[in-house]
Scaffold this motif. Structure first.
Motif, short mmCIF file in Angstrom:
data_model
loop_
_atom_site.label_atom_id
_atom_site.label_comp_id
_atom_site.label_asym_id
_atom_site.label_seq_id
_atom_site.Cartn_x
_atom_site.Cartn_y
_atom_site.Cartn_z
N LEU A 156 7.77 -13.13 -1.35
CA LEU A 156 7.74 -11.85 -0.65
C LEU A 156 6.55 -11.79 0.30
O LEU A 156 5.55 -12.50 0.11
CB LEU A 156 7.65 -10.69 -1.64
CG LEU A 156 8.78 -10.56 -2.67
CD1 LEU A 156 8.52 -9.35 -3.57
CD2 LEU A 156 10.13 -10.45 -1.99
N THR A 157 6.64 -10.91 1.29
CA THR A 157 5.53 -10.65 2.20
C THR A 157 5.55 -9.17 2.57
O THR A 157 6.41 -8.43 2.09
CB THR A 157 5.61 -11.54 3.46
OG1 THR A 157 4.42 -11.38 4.23
CG2 THR A 157 6.82 -11.17 4.31
N HIS A 158 4.63 -8.74 3.39
CA HIS A 158 4.58 -7.32 3.79
C HIS A 158 4.11 -7.19 5.22
O HIS A 158 3.46 -8.09 5.76
CB HIS A 158 3.68 -6.52 2.84
CG HIS A 158 2.26 -7.02 2.80
ND1 HIS A 158 1.81 -7.92 1.86
CD2 HIS A 158 1.19 -6.74 3.60
CE1 HIS A 158 0.54 -8.18 2.07
NE2 HIS A 158 0.13 -7.48 3.12
N ARG A 159 4.46 -6.05 5.82
CA ARG A 159 4.05 -5.72 7.16
C ARG A 159 3.60 -4.26 7.20
O ARG A 159 4.17 -3.42 6.49
CB ARG A 159 5.20 -5.92 8.16
CG ARG A 159 5.59 -7.37 8.39
CD ARG A 159 4.50 -8.12 9.14
NE ARG A 159 4.91 -9.49 9.49
CZ ARG A 159 4.75 -10.53 8.69
NH1 ARG A 159 4.21 -10.37 7.48
NH2 ARG A 159 5.13 -11.74 9.07
N PRO A 160 2.60 -3.92 8.02
CA PRO A 160 2.19 -2.51 8.17
C PRO A 160 3.36 -1.67 8.68
O PRO A 160 4.13 -2.11 9.54
CB PRO A 160 1.06 -2.57 9.20
CG PRO A 160 0.57 -3.98 9.14
CD PRO A 160 1.75 -4.83 8.82
N LEU A 161 3.47 -0.45 8.14
CA LEU A 161 4.53 0.47 8.54
C LEU A 161 3.91 1.67 9.25
O LEU A 161 3.11 2.41 8.66
CB LEU A 161 5.33 0.94 7.33
CG LEU A 161 6.48 1.91 7.60
CD1 LEU A 161 7.54 1.26 8.48
CD2 LEU A 161 7.09 2.41 6.29
N LYS A 162 4.26 1.87 10.51
CA LYS A 162 3.74 2.99 11.28
C LYS A 162 4.45 4.29 10.90
O LYS A 162 5.55 4.29 10.38
CB LYS A 162 3.94 2.74 12.79
CG LYS A 162 3.16 1.56 13.33
CD LYS A 162 3.12 1.59 14.86
CE LYS A 162 4.50 1.56 15.46
NZ LYS A 162 4.45 1.54 16.95
N ASP A 163 3.77 5.40 11.19
CA ASP A 163 4.35 6.73 11.02
C ASP A 163 4.88 6.95 9.60
O ASP A 163 5.95 7.53 9.39
CB ASP A 163 5.48 6.96 12.03
CG ASP A 163 5.00 6.83 13.46
OD1 ASP A 163 3.85 7.22 13.73
OD2 ASP A 163 5.76 6.32 14.30
N ALA A 164 4.12 6.47 8.63
CA ALA A 164 4.49 6.63 7.22
C ALA A 164 3.38 7.38 6.50
O ALA A 164 2.22 7.35 6.91
CB ALA A 164 4.72 5.27 6.57
N PRO A 165 3.70 8.08 5.41
CA PRO A 165 2.64 8.75 4.64
C PRO A 165 1.66 7.73 4.08
O PRO A 165 2.02 6.57 3.86
CB PRO A 165 3.41 9.47 3.53
CG PRO A 165 4.72 8.76 3.43
CD PRO A 165 5.03 8.28 4.82
N ARG A 224 9.15 14.07 4.97
CA ARG A 224 10.21 13.93 5.98
C ARG A 224 11.32 12.98 5.53
O ARG A 224 12.21 12.67 6.29
CB ARG A 224 9.61 13.43 7.30
CG ARG A 224 8.67 14.43 7.95
CD ARG A 224 8.05 13.86 9.21
NE ARG A 224 7.14 12.76 8.91
CZ ARG A 224 6.49 12.06 9.84
NH1 ARG A 224 6.67 12.34 11.12
NH2 ARG A 224 5.68 11.08 9.50
N GLY A 225 11.25 12.52 4.29
CA GLY A 225 12.27 11.63 3.77
C GLY A 225 11.97 10.17 4.04
O GLY A 225 11.28 9.82 5.00
N LEU A 226 12.49 9.30 3.18
CA LEU A 226 12.29 7.87 3.34
C LEU A 226 13.10 7.35 4.52
O LEU A 226 14.17 7.88 4.84
CB LEU A 226 12.74 7.12 2.08
CG LEU A 226 11.70 6.97 0.96
CD1 LEU A 226 11.59 8.26 0.18
CD2 LEU A 226 12.08 5.83 0.03
N PRO A 227 12.62 6.28 5.15
CA PRO A 227 13.43 5.63 6.17
C PRO A 227 14.56 4.83 5.51
O PRO A 227 14.57 4.66 4.29
CB PRO A 227 12.44 4.71 6.88
CG PRO A 227 11.41 4.40 5.84
CD PRO A 227 11.29 5.65 5.00
N GLY A 228 15.49 4.34 6.32
CA GLY A 228 16.55 3.49 5.80
C GLY A 228 17.58 4.22 4.97
O GLY A 228 17.72 5.45 5.04
N ARG A 229 18.31 3.46 4.15
CA ARG A 229 19.36 4.00 3.30
C ARG A 229 18.87 4.09 1.86
O ARG A 229 18.17 3.19 1.39
CB ARG A 229 20.60 3.12 3.38
CG ARG A 229 21.21 3.06 4.77
CD ARG A 229 22.47 2.22 4.78
NE ARG A 229 22.19 0.81 4.51
CZ ARG A 229 22.92 0.05 3.70
NH1 ARG A 229 23.95 0.57 3.06
NH2 ARG A 229 22.61 -1.21 3.54
#
Length: 256
Positions: A160-169, A117-122
């Motif tokens: 750097l840090t990270h966060r869970p991303l919903k509705d992603a492959p 479905r394509g990457l989010p963002g730009r």
């Protein structure tokens, strides 16, 4: 004069982010005469290495060509977005694709996620060659990166840090091996990954499944009181109808 014969080994390829250490330890305990050789390769190269016979088995990312390779799915990884520590999304515990609408989302050439479905963002003007290169760009404030959790941990940086991303492959990790080369060593490694003990190999389990004990039968009585239903019933009947020892049976005589 011939040289000494080479010691046979079991070659296991694995992709970045996967840690085969626990299975390696078990293998070394059970197969002291057959060393396990570890080979690390990017996801696409690992599949090609298996298909070409360059490794006996592999811990790879799905999908694989099922016409050539067998595969046992092991687990599915959580997908996260890697951002600088001062990014706005660090204020939340979980990120939605819409939260990245104003961000440049980097898409490295070795990306292991399937973005139907394509990457989010730009999109960025250019795609980084590797995930490691993309991490450097995130640290430089160029954009953000979406990866499986294991890769975020592999390329961890203090800034750097990270966060869970919903509705992603999501990425699925599997144990795979060439369909035409299911050797005894491959079967042994499958057993290790599945948690089988050293005495519960597949062949032995099948052998045990085909061996059944003969029925011993059920005893219903041995002639002794109380050892079976019939015996207990008979003994109880005698006790219930029997008079005290020495007593005379029959109807009592009337008084004269």
């Amino acid at each position: 004069m011939t040289g000494p014969a080479e010691t046979p080994s079991f070659r296991l390829v694995y992709v970045p982010g996967v840690t085969p250490d626990k299975w390696l330890r078990v293998w070394n305990e059970r197969h002291r005469d057959t060393p396990l050789t570890l080979l690390q390769a990017p996801a696409a190269e690992a599949r090609d290495l298996l298909a070409g016979g360059g490794a006996d088995a592999g811990l790879v990312r799905l999908p694989v060509d099922r016409a050539v390779l067998s595969a046992i799915p092991l687990y599915t990884e959580q997908t996260v977005v890697v951002v600088p520590k001062d990014h706005l999304v660090t204020a939340v515990d979980e990120v939605c694709p819409q939260d990245l609408a104003d961000d440049i989302v980097l898409h490295p050439l070795d990306d292991v996620l399937d973005w139907e479905r394509g990457l989010p963002g730009r999109p960025a003007l250019e795609r980084p060659a590797t995930t490691a290169d993309a991490i450097e760009l995130v640290a430089a404030g160029i954009g953000v990166l979406v990866v499986p959790l294991s890769l975020a941990r592999l390329h961890h940086r203090k800034d750097l840090t990270h966060r869970p991303l919903k509705d992603a492959p999501e990425s699925r990790v599997a144990l795979s091996w060439p369909e035409a080369a299911t050797t005894d060593h491959v079967e042994d490694f499958i057993g290790i990954v599945r948690g089988r003990t050293v005495n519960s190999t597949r062949g032995r389990a099948q052998s045990q499944a085909g061996t059944r004990e003969k029925p011993t039968g059920r005893k219903t009585g041995t002639g002794k009181a109380g050892t079976g239903k019939a015996g207990a019933k008979g003994a109880g009947a005698r006790r219930a109808s029997g008079a005290p020892k020495g007593a005379r049976r029959g109807k009592p005589r009337g008084r004269s």
